[in-house]
Motif scaffolding. Structure first.
Motif, PDB file in Angstrom:
ATOM      1  N   PHE A   1      -9.110   2.302  -7.877  1.00 54.17           N
ATOM      2  CA  PHE A   1     -10.324   2.910  -7.305  1.00 54.17           C
ATOM      3  C   PHE A   1     -11.566   2.423  -8.042  1.00 54.17           C
ATOM      4  O   PHE A   1     -12.498   3.160  -8.283  1.00 54.17           O
ATOM      5  N   ASP A   2     -11.574   1.141  -8.380  1.00 56.78           N
ATOM      6  CA  ASP A   2     -12.733   0.481  -8.976  1.00 56.78           C
ATOM      7  C   ASP A   2     -13.248  -0.514  -7.949  1.00 56.78           C
ATOM      8  O   ASP A   2     -12.586  -1.507  -7.643  1.00 56.78           O
ATOM      9  N   ALA A   3     -14.424  -0.247  -7.396  1.00 63.44           N
ATOM     10  CA  ALA A   3     -14.951  -1.066  -6.300  1.00 63.44           C
ATOM     11  C   ALA A   3     -15.613  -2.351  -6.779  1.00 63.44           C
ATOM     12  O   ALA A   3     -16.243  -3.054  -5.983  1.00 63.44           O
ATOM     13  N   SER A   4     -15.482  -2.708  -8.061  1.00 66.08           N
ATOM     14  CA  SER A   4     -16.055  -3.952  -8.557  1.00 66.08           C
ATOM     15  C   SER A   4     -15.186  -5.131  -8.136  1.00 66.08           C
ATOM     16  O   SER A   4     -14.110  -4.972  -7.558  1.00 66.08           O
TER      17      SER A   4
ATOM     18  N   THR B   1     -11.318  -5.719 -10.647  1.00 64.74           N
ATOM     19  CA  THR B   1     -10.066  -4.989 -10.809  1.00 64.74           C
ATOM     20  C   THR B   1      -9.378  -4.789  -9.464  1.00 64.74           C
ATOM     21  O   THR B   1      -9.013  -5.734  -8.804  1.00 64.74           O
ATOM     22  N   ALA B   2      -9.194  -3.524  -9.048  1.00 66.56           N
ATOM     23  CA  ALA B   2      -8.485  -3.236  -7.805  1.00 66.56           C
ATOM     24  C   ALA B   2      -9.072  -1.982  -7.168  1.00 66.56           C
ATOM     25  O   ALA B   2      -9.541  -1.074  -7.857  1.00 66.56           O
ATOM     26  N   PHE B   3      -8.992  -1.941  -5.819  1.00 71.77           N
ATOM     27  CA  PHE B   3      -9.561  -0.818  -5.073  1.00 71.77           C
ATOM     28  C   PHE B   3      -8.703  -0.568  -3.845  1.00 71.77           C
ATOM     29  O   PHE B   3      -8.196  -1.500  -3.212  1.00 71.77           O
ATOM     30  N   LEU B   4      -8.569   0.721  -3.495  1.00 75.16           N
ATOM     31  CA  LEU B   4      -7.812   1.072  -2.301  1.00 75.16           C
ATOM     32  C   LEU B   4      -8.260   2.425  -1.788  1.00 75.16           C
ATOM     33  O   LEU B   4      -8.282   3.407  -2.537  1.00 75.16           O
ATOM     34  N   ASP B   5      -8.660   2.472  -0.530  1.00 77.92           N
ATOM     35  CA  ASP B   5      -8.891   3.742   0.160  1.00 77.92           C
ATOM     36  C   ASP B   5      -8.662   3.511   1.644  1.00 77.92           C
ATOM     37  O   ASP B   5      -8.111   2.469   2.045  1.00 77.92           O
TER      38      ASP B   5
ATOM     39  N   VAL C   1       0.862  -1.174   0.000  1.00 79.67           N
ATOM     40  CA  VAL C   1       0.000   0.000   0.000  1.00 79.67           C
ATOM     41  C   VAL C   1       0.904   1.231   0.000  1.00 79.67           C
ATOM     42  O   VAL C   1       1.624   1.475   0.969  1.00 79.67           O
ATOM     43  N   LEU C   2       0.873   1.989  -1.090  1.00 77.94           N
ATOM     44  CA  LEU C   2       1.748   3.155  -1.210  1.00 77.94           C
ATOM     45  C   LEU C   2       1.097   4.413  -0.666  1.00 77.94           C
ATOM     46  O   LEU C   2       1.696   5.164   0.105  1.00 77.94           O
ATOM     47  N   ASN C   3      -0.170   4.658  -1.073  1.00 78.28           N
ATOM     48  CA  ASN C   3      -0.834   5.897  -0.664  1.00 78.28           C
ATOM     49  C   ASN C   3      -2.342   5.666  -0.680  1.00 78.28           C
ATOM     50  O   ASN C   3      -2.949   5.565  -1.755  1.00 78.28           O
ATOM     51  N   LEU C   4      -2.938   5.578   0.495  1.00 78.41           N
ATOM     52  CA  LEU C   4      -4.378   5.335   0.587  1.00 78.41           C
ATOM     53  C   LEU C   4      -5.180   6.460  -0.044  1.00 78.41           C
ATOM     54  O   LEU C   4      -6.164   6.216  -0.752  1.00 78.41           O
ATOM     55  N   ARG C   5      -4.768   7.682   0.209  1.00 80.46           N
ATOM     56  CA  ARG C   5      -5.550   8.836  -0.270  1.00 80.46           C
ATOM     57  C   ARG C   5      -5.459   8.991  -1.784  1.00 80.46           C
ATOM     58  O   ARG C   5      -6.403   9.461  -2.420  1.00 80.46           O
ATOM     59  N   ALA C   6      -4.338   8.599  -2.352  1.00 82.40           N
ATOM     60  CA  ALA C   6      -4.178   8.656  -3.808  1.00 82.40           C
ATOM     61  C   ALA C   6      -4.587   7.345  -4.471  1.00 82.40           C
ATOM     62  O   ALA C   6      -4.533   7.223  -5.692  1.00 82.40           O
ATOM     63  N   HIS C   7      -4.982   6.347  -3.654  1.00 79.83           N
ATOM     64  CA  HIS C   7      -5.457   5.046  -4.149  1.00 79.83           C
ATOM     65  C   HIS C   7      -4.372   4.336  -4.963  1.00 79.83           C
ATOM     66  O   HIS C   7      -4.637   3.792  -6.033  1.00 79.83           O
ATOM     67  N   LEU C   8      -3.152   4.305  -4.430  1.00 81.04           N
ATOM     68  CA  LEU C   8      -2.018   3.749  -5.161  1.00 81.04           C
ATOM     69  C   LEU C   8      -1.419   2.544  -4.454  1.00 81.04           C
ATOM     70  O   LEU C   8      -1.099   2.587  -3.261  1.00 81.04           O
TER      71      LEU C   8
ATOM     72  N   GLU D   1       4.584 -11.233  -2.094  1.00 81.24           N
ATOM     73  CA  GLU D   1       4.687 -10.693  -0.749  1.00 81.24           C
ATOM     74  C   GLU D   1       3.729  -9.519  -0.625  1.00 81.24           C
ATOM     75  O   GLU D   1       3.779  -8.578  -1.420  1.00 81.24           O
ATOM     76  N   ILE D   2       2.829  -9.595   0.343  1.00 84.54           N
ATOM     77  CA  ILE D   2       1.878  -8.514   0.593  1.00 84.54           C
ATOM     78  C   ILE D   2       2.375  -7.740   1.806  1.00 84.54           C
ATOM     79  O   ILE D   2       2.479  -8.287   2.914  1.00 84.54           O
ATOM     80  N   VAL D   3       2.710  -6.476   1.589  1.00 86.63           N
ATOM     81  CA  VAL D   3       3.309  -5.636   2.615  1.00 86.63           C
ATOM     82  C   VAL D   3       2.280  -4.612   3.076  1.00 86.63           C
ATOM     83  O   VAL D   3       1.590  -3.995   2.250  1.00 86.63           O
ATOM     84  N   ALA D   4       2.199  -4.409   4.375  1.00 90.41           N
ATOM     85  CA  ALA D   4       1.189  -3.511   4.923  1.00 90.41           C
ATOM     86  C   ALA D   4       1.350  -2.080   4.429  1.00 90.41           C
ATOM     87  O   ALA D   4       0.393  -1.448   3.982  1.00 90.41           O
ATOM     88  N   GLY D   5       2.552  -1.557   4.505  1.00 91.41           N
ATOM     89  CA  GLY D   5       2.741  -0.176   4.082  1.00 91.41           C
ATOM     90  C   GLY D   5       1.993   0.789   4.984  1.00 91.41           C
ATOM     91  O   GLY D   5       1.826   0.568   6.183  1.00 91.41           O
ATOM     92  N   ASP D   6       1.507   1.854   4.386  1.00 90.69           N
ATOM     93  CA  ASP D   6       0.828   2.922   5.139  1.00 90.69           C
ATOM     94  C   ASP D   6      -0.652   2.597   5.276  1.00 90.69           C
ATOM     95  O   ASP D   6      -1.486   3.049   4.488  1.00 90.69           O
TER      96      ASP D   6
END
Length: 601
Positions: free
Chosen positions: A100-103, A106-110, A17-24, A136-141
């Protein structure tokens, strides 16, 4: 539980998880022994959802290095890249993915949750797809308390699930979505196999135990359907459900499924004073159970028993097959039938669900234009690309396929030799749970049904004539009624009445088409001719169709006053006659519970 991994794979992904607010998300990939001109690609579609979705549109900042020195990344086309290197040292790549696709596709992050399919995040290494891949799944921020749920095999993870996972090849990496967040989690055993159910987005009123109990009954019913007392082809299973305000959908995987349902459809904890009627499943919860049943049935029917064209997925383009009517349609037949057999719904509820499916098909003019086999082949360009003419030009391989399955099942049962249940199990044995063709189905039908079913397949699957639903259902103990359809259907329209009357679809051959109405028209009012010569025209503002029916009295001629592209237009309309085509719909009720029980129970 983590499992020992003797050696690190030569292909190693790291997702953080790089940036929750930027959904990256940030993704890194290490490739041992790379090709000197190493090609990489991101899939353009995900199996189970038959549309080219161009996942590469969300990939950014792709960089490569070897021995700490940056290398040039050359883009070859919309989803492929090439990195020239020395072919000896480990090649390292890094990139970011906007999510940022909640289906489920694909992929989603917030700040509330994360979710991804590898097809959206993980570049394929050309020529190395069949090698083991580690992730490897890393927690990040992330906020405190986040956990991980996935069907991937864990090799070294912490209590929350962050850490290392292993896939034997890219196909399995792509087939194991990952859910992250502070979700609710519960477990149960079905026929001795551990199952986990995680739910994100639920409120404190959510009755998780009821969901576990009901899902267990579905799973046990399906395992026994396919294997009797045997074991299913997986050693654990994960359900991942996201509860949202208005979402719905699911995507099947080999040992997991990703689901989305409306939050209001989750079961609610009941008080001690609630009456038994309060425990009856709501329509929304029944729909959710049907979705769970559907995606779980796919564990066998499409993930293993699958079209021959899907023997090896090509992630770079459309993978056409004419068999989606079997894999999606037959699964749609069994999803609600399994609910009935598991005792989660009664006969009347099941027949109501069948009624809905029948009328969806019969009220779609596209059933006369396209066979269900053609609809399967055209899924890539039609099913997921819904437009104003969709009801007139195509038919759903889900609904029509389910009715084909029902007709085959009831015909087989009526002739007394076998049932569709036995046919499905025989297909599984014939193909050893692998690729199949329509010819395999025809062969099994002939063997178990003791006659050829080629004519039925030609008419029901490759033709556009009506299915013999009424006679087959009546013979099985259902009473068939013919009711008047809603006014919009009798007018040959589908409309929106949200604050105003808007035409969404104009159905082929209906009164609306004859009047010149078009999709997108805003229906502002109606005008009636003078009752007598010399009297003024009678005109009214309307916001709902029922208002028109009330205003017209016994008059059958009127003029629709509509707005289209900024212009005001008048469309003369002949009010529908009640015995015209499309003015009646089928409704099923229980007539003979014993006959029905022989089929449904």
């Amino acid at each position: 539980m983590s499992r020992a991994c003797p050696a690190a794979p030569a292909l190693r992904y790291r997702v953080e998880v790089l940036n929750l607010r930027a959904h990256l998300f940030e993704v890194t990939l290490e490739i041992d022994r790379p090709a000197k001109a190493q090609k990489l690609a991101l899939p353009v579609w995900i199996p189970g959802s038959y549309l080219v979705r161009e996942f590469a549109q969300h990939l950014q900042h792709l960089q490569a290095a070897q021995g700490g020195q940056p290398l040039t990344v050359k883009q070859l086309d919309k989803h492929r890249w090439q990195v020239d290197n020395d072919g000896q040292r480990t090649l390292c790549l890094r990139w970011e993915v906007y999510a940022f696709d909640a289906s489920v596709r694909t992929a989603f992050l917030d700040a509330t949750r994360g979710f991804f399919n590898a097809t959206s995040l993980c570049l394929m290494v050309a020529g190395r797809e069949d090698e083991p891949h580690s992730l490897e799944i890393v927690a990040g921020d992330i906020p405190a308390g986040w956990q991980v749920a996935t069907g991937l095999t864990a090799t070294k993870v912490d209590a929350a699930g962050f850490g290392h996972y292993l896939a034997p090849h890219y196909d399995e990496l792509a087939d194991c979505p990952v859910e992250m967040g502070t979700f609710w989690s519960g477990e149960f055993s079905a026929c001795g196999v551990p199952h986990r159910f995680v739910v994100s987005g639920a409120g404190g009123w959510f009755d998780g135990q009821r969901l576990l109990d009901d899902t267990r009954r579905i799973c046990e019913q399906q395992i026994r359907f396919w294997h009797g007392d045997g074991q299913p082809p997986y050693d654990r299973y994960v359900f991942m459900l996201h509860a949202s305000a208005d979402g719905y959908g699911g995507l099947e995987h080999r040992n997991s499924t990703a689901l989305i349902a409306q939050r209001a459809d989750l079961p609610k904890v009941r008080g001690k004073d609630d009456k038994p009627a309060a425990l009856k499943a709501t329509d929304g919860y029944t729909t959710l159970l049907g979705l769970i049943s559907h995606e779980y049935f796919h564990t066998w029917n499409v993930k293993r028993l699958r079209p021959a064209e899907f023997k090896r997925y090509d992630y770079s383009r459309e993978n056409h097959t004419e068999l989606l009517w079997f894999f999606e349609g037959f699964t749609s037949y069994y999803d609600d039938l399994i609910l009935r057999r598991a005792g989660l719904i009664d006969d009347a509820t099941y027949l109501n669900l069948v009624t809905k499916t029948i009328n969806q098909v019969q009220q779609s003019p596209g059933q006369r234009v396209q066979s269900v086999a053609q609809a399967s082949f055209d899924a890539w360009t039609r099913y997921y690309r819904v437009g104003e003419n969709t009801p007139n030009s195509t038919i759903s391989y889900y609904t029509k396929g389910a009715l084909v399955a029902m007709c085959l099942d009831l015909t087989l049962r009526a002739e007394g030799h076998t049932s569709l249940d036995a046919v499905m199990r025989a297909l599984w044995q014939r193909t050893q749970g692998g690729p199949m063709r329509e010819a395999d189905l025809a062969t099994v039908l002939r063997q178990l049904g003791r006659r050829s079913f080629v004519s039925e397949l030609a008419q029901w699957v490759h033709g556009t004539d009506d299915l013999p639903l009424a006679s087959l259902l009546a013979a099985r103990g259902a009473k068939v009624h013919q009711d008047k359809t809603p006014l919009a259907q009798r007018l040959g329209l589908r409309v929106s009445e949200n604050g105003g009357l808007t035409v969404k679809n104009v159905l082929r051959g209906g009164a609306g088409e004859a009047a010149g109405l078009a999709a997108g028209d805003e229906w502002l009012g109606v005008e009636f001719p003078p009752a007598k010569r010399g009297q003024p025209v009678e005109a009214w503002r309307v916001r709902k169709l029922d208002e028109i029916d009330g205003l017209r009295g016994l008059r059958t001629m009127l003029t629709a006053l509509i707005a289209r592209d900024g212009r005001l237009l008048r469309c003369p309309l002949t009010w529908p006659i009640d015995n015209a085509p499309g003015t009646t719909a089928m409704r099923l009720t229980v007539e003979d519970a014993v006959k029905l029980g022989a089929w449904l129970a």
